[in-house]
Each structure stands twice: as C-alpha cells, then as structure tokens.
Design an enzyme around this catalytic site. Structure first.
Site, mmCIF file in Angstrom:
data_model
loop_
_atom_site.group_PDB
_atom_site.id
_atom_site.type_symbol
_atom_site.label_atom_id
_atom_site.label_comp_id
_atom_site.label_asym_id
_atom_site.label_seq_id
_atom_site.Cartn_x
_atom_site.Cartn_y
_atom_site.Cartn_z
ATOM 1 N N HIS A 197 -30.495 -16.223 22.060
ATOM 2 C CA HIS A 197 -29.648 -16.204 23.078
ATOM 3 C C HIS A 197 -29.103 -17.278 23.529
ATOM 4 O O HIS A 197 -28.457 -17.674 24.533
ATOM 5 C CB HIS A 197 -30.253 -15.442 24.578
ATOM 6 C CG HIS A 197 -30.464 -14.097 24.502
ATOM 7 N ND1 HIS A 197 -31.142 -13.390 23.486
ATOM 8 C CD2 HIS A 197 -30.130 -13.212 25.590
ATOM 9 C CE1 HIS A 197 -31.160 -12.206 23.710
ATOM 10 N NE2 HIS A 197 -30.568 -12.028 25.050
ATOM 11 N N HIS A 246 0.938 -1.179 -0.014
ATOM 12 C CA HIS A 246 0.168 0.080 0.054
ATOM 13 C C HIS A 246 0.916 1.246 0.025
ATOM 14 O O HIS A 246 1.299 1.733 1.052
ATOM 15 C CB HIS A 246 -0.876 -0.090 1.250
ATOM 16 C CG HIS A 246 -1.670 -1.348 1.229
ATOM 17 N ND1 HIS A 246 -1.212 -2.165 1.762
ATOM 18 C CD2 HIS A 246 -3.228 -1.635 0.890
ATOM 19 C CE1 HIS A 246 -2.165 -3.391 1.741
ATOM 20 N NE2 HIS A 246 -3.405 -2.842 1.156
ATOM 21 N N GLU A 299 -19.705 -4.593 23.064
ATOM 22 C CA GLU A 299 -18.770 -5.643 23.179
ATOM 23 C C GLU A 299 -17.535 -5.670 22.488
ATOM 24 O O GLU A 299 -16.419 -5.891 22.798
ATOM 25 C CB GLU A 299 -19.569 -7.043 22.811
ATOM 26 C CG GLU A 299 -20.865 -7.191 23.686
ATOM 27 C CD GLU A 299 -21.920 -6.482 23.488
ATOM 28 O OE1 GLU A 299 -22.015 -5.747 22.374
ATOM 29 O OE2 GLU A 299 -23.129 -6.657 23.998
ATOM 30 N N LEU A 302 -9.283 -3.210 10.383
ATOM 31 C CA LEU A 302 -9.561 -1.905 10.409
ATOM 32 C C LEU A 302 -10.437 -1.467 11.785
ATOM 33 O O LEU A 302 -11.278 -2.289 11.928
ATOM 34 C CB LEU A 302 -10.363 -1.120 9.327
ATOM 35 C CG LEU A 302 -9.308 -0.892 8.115
ATOM 36 C CD1 LEU A 302 -10.159 -0.581 6.787
ATOM 37 C CD2 LEU A 302 -8.262 0.087 8.437
ATOM 38 N N GLY A 316 -11.598 4.083 6.745
ATOM 39 C CA GLY A 316 -12.094 2.760 7.232
ATOM 40 C C GLY A 316 -12.155 2.553 8.856
ATOM 41 O O GLY A 316 -13.034 1.889 9.319
ATOM 42 N N HIS A 340 -4.046 2.871 -3.580
ATOM 43 C CA HIS A 340 -4.348 2.452 -2.232
ATOM 44 C C HIS A 340 -3.606 1.286 -1.595
ATOM 45 O O HIS A 340 -2.851 1.099 -1.010
ATOM 46 C CB HIS A 340 -5.782 2.170 -1.756
ATOM 47 C CG HIS A 340 -5.938 1.274 -0.825
ATOM 48 N ND1 HIS A 340 -6.060 1.943 0.400
ATOM 49 C CD2 HIS A 340 -6.109 -0.154 -0.674
ATOM 50 C CE1 HIS A 340 -6.062 0.778 1.475
ATOM 51 N NE2 HIS A 340 -6.249 -0.287 0.555
HETATM 52 C C1 LIG Z 1 -12.196 -4.951 9.264
HETATM 53 C C2 LIG Z 1 -11.553 -4.676 7.858
HETATM 54 N N1 LIG Z 1 -12.399 -4.611 6.560
HETATM 55 C C3 LIG Z 1 -11.693 -4.632 5.596
HETATM 56 C C4 LIG Z 1 -10.427 -4.347 5.246
HETATM 57 C C5 LIG Z 1 -9.981 -4.309 4.037
HETATM 58 N N2 LIG Z 1 -9.219 -2.932 3.770
HETATM 59 C C6 LIG Z 1 -8.076 -2.584 3.758
HETATM 60 S S1 LIG Z 1 -7.882 -0.875 3.641
HETATM 61 C C7 LIG Z 1 -9.470 -0.807 3.388
HETATM 62 C C8 LIG Z 1 -10.148 0.594 3.119
HETATM 63 C C9 LIG Z 1 -9.125 1.627 2.636
HETATM 64 O O1 LIG Z 1 -9.724 3.024 2.985
HETATM 65 P P1 LIG Z 1 -9.013 3.864 3.953
HETATM 66 O O2 LIG Z 1 -9.402 3.168 5.483
HETATM 67 O O3 LIG Z 1 -9.455 5.213 3.602
HETATM 68 O O4 LIG Z 1 -7.553 4.055 3.594
HETATM 69 P P2 LIG Z 1 -6.636 4.428 2.697
HETATM 70 O O5 LIG Z 1 -7.210 4.221 1.265
HETATM 71 O O6 LIG Z 1 -6.788 5.978 2.877
HETATM 72 O O7 LIG Z 1 -5.307 4.067 3.031
HETATM 73 C C10 LIG Z 1 -10.158 -1.891 3.402
HETATM 74 C C11 LIG Z 1 -11.756 -1.916 3.215
HETATM 75 C C12 LIG Z 1 -9.638 -4.486 6.590
HETATM 76 N N3 LIG Z 1 -8.326 -4.284 6.621
HETATM 77 N N4 LIG Z 1 -10.357 -4.380 7.620
#
Ligand SMILES: Cc1ncc(C[n+]2csc(CCOP(=O)(O)OP(=O)(O)O)c2C)c(N)n1
Length: 533
Positions: A492, A30, A431, A133, A173, A278
């Site tokens: 539950h 990335h 949670e 994320l 994210g 990205h």
């Molecule tokens: C819980 C989760 N869902 C999906 C992903 C896959 N994923 C990695 S980065 C991203 C989104 C990228 O957008 P952003 O958070 O704005 O990061 P940027 O492009 O600005 O680096 C996703 C969906 C992840 N890492 N974690």
C-alpha cells in the site's frame, strides 16, 4: 434482388472496399474486421443511430463507440457515407465533411482525419479515442449513465431533452479484457437499458482462433451480469440483425448484448476466417478476389457509387435532421420555462463552470497539528460540488477513506436506476472501469471524479492516459499517497506512482501538503477544462 436490396448491398460493399483500399494504400492497417462488420455499420449508421450529420454535436444524439478501435476504417467509411460534417474549435460545423474521400486515401498518414485508431476531437463523429481494447466499452457505460443523469436532472414534463442511447461495437479482445468485465458487471447492476454492446463473435484474434485462450460462454456470462442477450447467427442476414437491434425498443430493465457471428475478411479468397486478415493488408490478389466475390469492379479503388451516398442520406437520416431541429426548438421553449436550468445546461455544454463556483472554497486556520489532507479534501469537494451541480463521482469502494462522498441534500444521494439524479457513485472494487466510465461521463459534459488509494492508480492508468490524450477534465482524488502508510505495509506504499503519473503528457499532478494547499488544488483542478488532474 429488388432495387432496395441492391443498393443496400452496394452500400455495404462500399464500406468493405473502401476499407480494403485504404489499408492497401497505407500498406498497413486492419482490413478483416471492417469487411466482416460492414452490415452492422450500415444498419447502425443508416437506420438506427439517432444523429444529425449536419450537427454532430447535437447533445441528445445517440452515441456510437467503436471499442475495437483497430477496425477504424469501418467508422471512417460510415462517417463518410453518412456525410457527417466536421465541427470547428468554436463548436460550429465548418461545412466540410469530417471524413472526405481524400482523408480515406490518406488513412494512417500524419495529420489525416483518418488516423490508425479513432481519435476524439480530431474527427467529428468520433465519440471517444479507442485502440487499447476494453476502454471503449467502459466509456460507453459512462455515456449511458450520463444520459440517465442528464435526463434526471434536466428533463421536465413536456421537455424530454435527454434520452440518448449508447451503442458500442466490441471484439473478442474487448471482452477478454478485465475492464470489459468490470464495466459490464456495473452496467448490469445499474440496469442501463439505454446501453447496447454489439459483440463481433468472429472467434479470431491476432495469434489465431480464440480457442487458444478464450472458451467461456460469453452470452451466459452477460446474462449473469443482468444483461439481455440476443444472437445474430450470421451478420450478413440483415433482417436478423435488424430484429436483434429492434429488441432495444422493447421495454427492459437490462443493457443489451447482441452477439453477432461474423467471418473476418469475409469474401477474401484465401484469407477469410484467418487471423492473417486481422492486421495486415490483404495484398492485391486477395483484394481483387474479394471485389470479384462482391460483384465489384476489380480495377476500381476508393469507388463510392453516387446512389449509395443518396441512399444513405435519405430516409432515417433526413428524419433525424428534423428531430434535431425539433430538439433545438424545444430547447428554446425550455429556456423560457426554466431559465436557470437552461443557463446551467449551456454552461455544462460549453465545458464551463457556473459563476461563483469557487466562492465557498474554505480557508483553513493555522493548526499546529494540521488537518489531514483527505479530510480537507472532503470538505472542499463538498463545498465546490454545492455550486457545480454536475460535479459527481465516487470511489472504488474506498469512499469513507477517500472522503469522496457528497453529503449535502442537493447531491441527491446515490445514483441508481430509481434515483438517476444521485451524484454519489459506488463503482465497486473496479478501479479500471471507474476510470474508463469517468471518461465516458466527461465526454458527455459532466465533471466526474474518481477516488481510490494512490497506489491503485496502477489499476486505472490506461484510462487516465486516455483522459489526458483526449483532454478530458476528470478529477482523481487519490489518498494515502505516502510511503508512510504504516501497518498496511509495502503493498500500500506508493513509491514510483508520483513519477509515473507526472510522466503522462497533459496530466496535472498536484500533491498538496496541507489543508490550504488542498483547497488550492481543487481550484487548479476544476479550472482545467482541457485535461485531467
Ligand atoms: C489493451 C490492448 N492489448 C492489446 C492490443 C493489441 N491488439 C489489437 S487487436 C488485438 C486482438 C484482435 O482480436 P479481436 O479483438 O477479436 O479483434 P478482431 O481480430 O476480431 O478484429 C490485439 C491483441 C490492444 N489494441 N489493446
């Protein structure tokens, strides 16, 4: 440009070009976000974070969490330039760099210190494992709570042992994820003024612009959570970035959100501000174009100008080194003034339990009816917690059912801004954040527990898995584990949960069937220093 400005730009561009080169060499990764956020990493690691590269485990260091773990090269480049040392299994620096240039060349390769996403315990200076994320920001709330609790418990007049701050860098994210909202809401409620999230407002995610799915006013949302919100209109304006972060030095009763506008892959001729930057290498032409834009030699790869290394390691970091020296000297005096507390602190920092911690685990007499295991659990928890002062936790609003409340006087009641030594936490009906926050507490040496109904581990599982991966001794107290819960009905009744949790590597699942087995379950769980139970 004066000389300082020149070397500043050189340092920032070093972070950018190392990130691009590493992703190109790995043919995956990335590049866009490290290129955009290099000024943030520069200001944090060179000017703001209090840490000692020679002693990355200094207990009172500021914590930095890269919640958007996919931007891992940003962190690796910063750790390299700062000269952070690797710590061995014995807790002592080995003398080698945590991130040597060779490791950056091996980015994303098996056994490299620079894995695709930062891994706690693998690379010193990486404070938590991130990638899923939202987890990192929740961890940061736990760390900020830990700072307050440690200060409340251990600090004494003239011995300001703990006052560290926690900074988390997060992306769109992280703030779209529910766990991010849960954690932010609780942080605002708890008035964690030692917490700062830096939000990379680049308005790009994988599928395209955030306008596809994310249109709220994040600043207003956080203001309503009780956060102080500061804006930086352009990440490349270092003065603005610095003064935004300096807001933290002004007294407040709120956590701080710094919203930084940035352009992903800044400087790449056609891919800047585009979602393609990205998560894929930019390609040779784009890399050359970006290097030309930065005024960087286009043919050089993995170039680290020596003056950048020198620039990074003087000034603030030299000062931090001295502060760490003074801290250890203070600890030596503290040992004399407060030998019992100092012994407890040593124990906590080593991840050990106080001697005799299990001396009062009760044995329950035979009883034809049988005591409910949650009742036994509440009794045993209270017994062991008396002897482990840093065993603390709570429930996601099911305390009375889970029997997770610590009721003895030394538990100091509920944790709050006015009662930072309180060991009972009210996580609210959150949670996921509860589990993420417990990981942050454990990362600072505390022994946290989290309670809810077994069936609701569905809401915690990503954080539980990360606790297992990181080897964190978090205790989950999960009641109502039977399909025979009765009138509450199938919502539950956990059916698949036992198998699901047992499938997580390094998660120990104990399912006691009576009061004495419950007592033994505590013995097993608390003895485990290297994983959750
Ligand atoms: C819980 C989760 N869902 C999906 C992903 C896959 N994923 C990695 S980065 C991203 C989104 C990228 O957008 P952003 O958070 O704005 O990061 P940027 O492009 O600005 O680096 C996703 C969906 C992840 N890492 N974690």
């Amino acid at each position: 440009m004066n000389r300082v400005a020149t070397v500043e730009q050189l340092a920032i561009n070093t972070i950018r070009t190392l990130s691009m080169d590493a992703v190109e060499a790995a043919r995956s990764g990335h590049p866009g976000t490290p290129m955009a956020l290099a000024p943030v990493a520069y200001v944090l690691f060179r000017e703001r974070l209090r840490y000692d590269p020679e002693r990355p485990h200094w207990p009172n260091r500021d914590r930095f969490v890269l919640s958007c773990g996919h931007a891992s090269m940003l962190l690796y480049a910063a750790l390299h330039l700062a000269g952070v040392k690797q710590v061995g299994p014995d807790g002592r620096p080995t003398g080698e760099l945590a991130v040597p240039l060779e490791a950056i060349r091996q980015f994303r390769q098996l056994h490299s210190r620079c894995p695709g996403h930062p891994e706690y315990g693998h690379t010193s200076g990486v404070e938590t494992t991130t990638g899923p994320l939202g987890q990192g920001v929740a961890n940061s709330v736990g760390m900020a709570i830990a700072s307050k609790w440690l200060a409340g418990y251990f600090n004494r007049p003239g011995f300001d042992l703990f006052h560290f701050r926690v900074y988390a860098l997060c992306s769109d994210g992280d703030l779209m994820e529910g766990i991010g909202s849960e954690a932010a809401s609780l942080a605002g409620h708890l008035q964690l003024d030692n917490l700062c999230w830096i939000y990379d407002d680049n308005r790009i995610t994988i599928e395209g612009p955030t306008s596809l799915a994310f249109s709220e006013d994040v600043g207003m949302r956080f203001a309503s959570y009780g956060w102080r919100v500061v804006r930086v209109p352009d990440v490349n304006e270092l003065g603005c970035l610095r003064s935004a972060l300096a807001e933290l030095d002004r007294p407040s009763d709120r956590p701080t959100l710094v919203i930084v506008r940035s352009i992903i892959a800044w400087g790449a001729p056609t891919k800047q501000n585009h979602h393609e930057a990205h998560g894929a290498p930019l390609g040779d032409q784009e890399v050359r174009g970006a290097k030309a834009f930065y005024g960087w030699p286009e043919n050089e790869q993995f170039l680290v100008p020596p003056e950048v290394l020198e620039h990074f390691r003087q000034g603030h970091l030299a000062d931090c080194h001295q502060q760490a020296d003074q801290w250890y000297a203070m600890l030596a005096e503290y040992r004399k003034a407060y030998p019992d507390l100092a012994a407890q602190l040593d124990c906590l920092l080593k991840g050990e339990l106080p001697e005799g911690w299990d001396a009062e685990i009760p044995s329950f007499p035979a009883d034809p009816k049988g005591m409910a295991t949650r009742v036994a659990s509440g009794k045993v928890l209270n017994q062991v917690a008396r002897r482990i002062p840093w065993l603390l936790g709570g429930s996601a609003d099911l305390g009375p059912s889970n029997r997770t409340e610590l009721t003895f006087p030394e538990a100091h009641g509920d944790f709050s801004v006015t009662n930072p030594t309180g060991r009972n936490f009210h996580f609210g009906v959150r949670e996921h954040a509860m589990a993420g926050i417990c990981n942050g507490l454990a990362l600072c040496g505390l022994r946290p527990y989290a309670g809810t109904f077994f069936v609701f581990t569905d809401y915690m599982r990503p954080s539980m898995r990360l606790a297992a991966m990181m080897g964190l001794p978090v205790l989950y107290i999960l009641t109502h584990d039977s399909i025979g819960v009765g009138e509450d009905g199938p919502t539950h009744q956990p059916v698949e949960h036992l198998a699901a949790l047992r499938a997580i590597p390094n998660m120990v699942v104990v399912r006691p069937c009576d009061a004495n087995e419950t007592a033994e379950a505590y013995r097993v769980a608390l003895q485990r220093g290297d994983g959750p139970t």
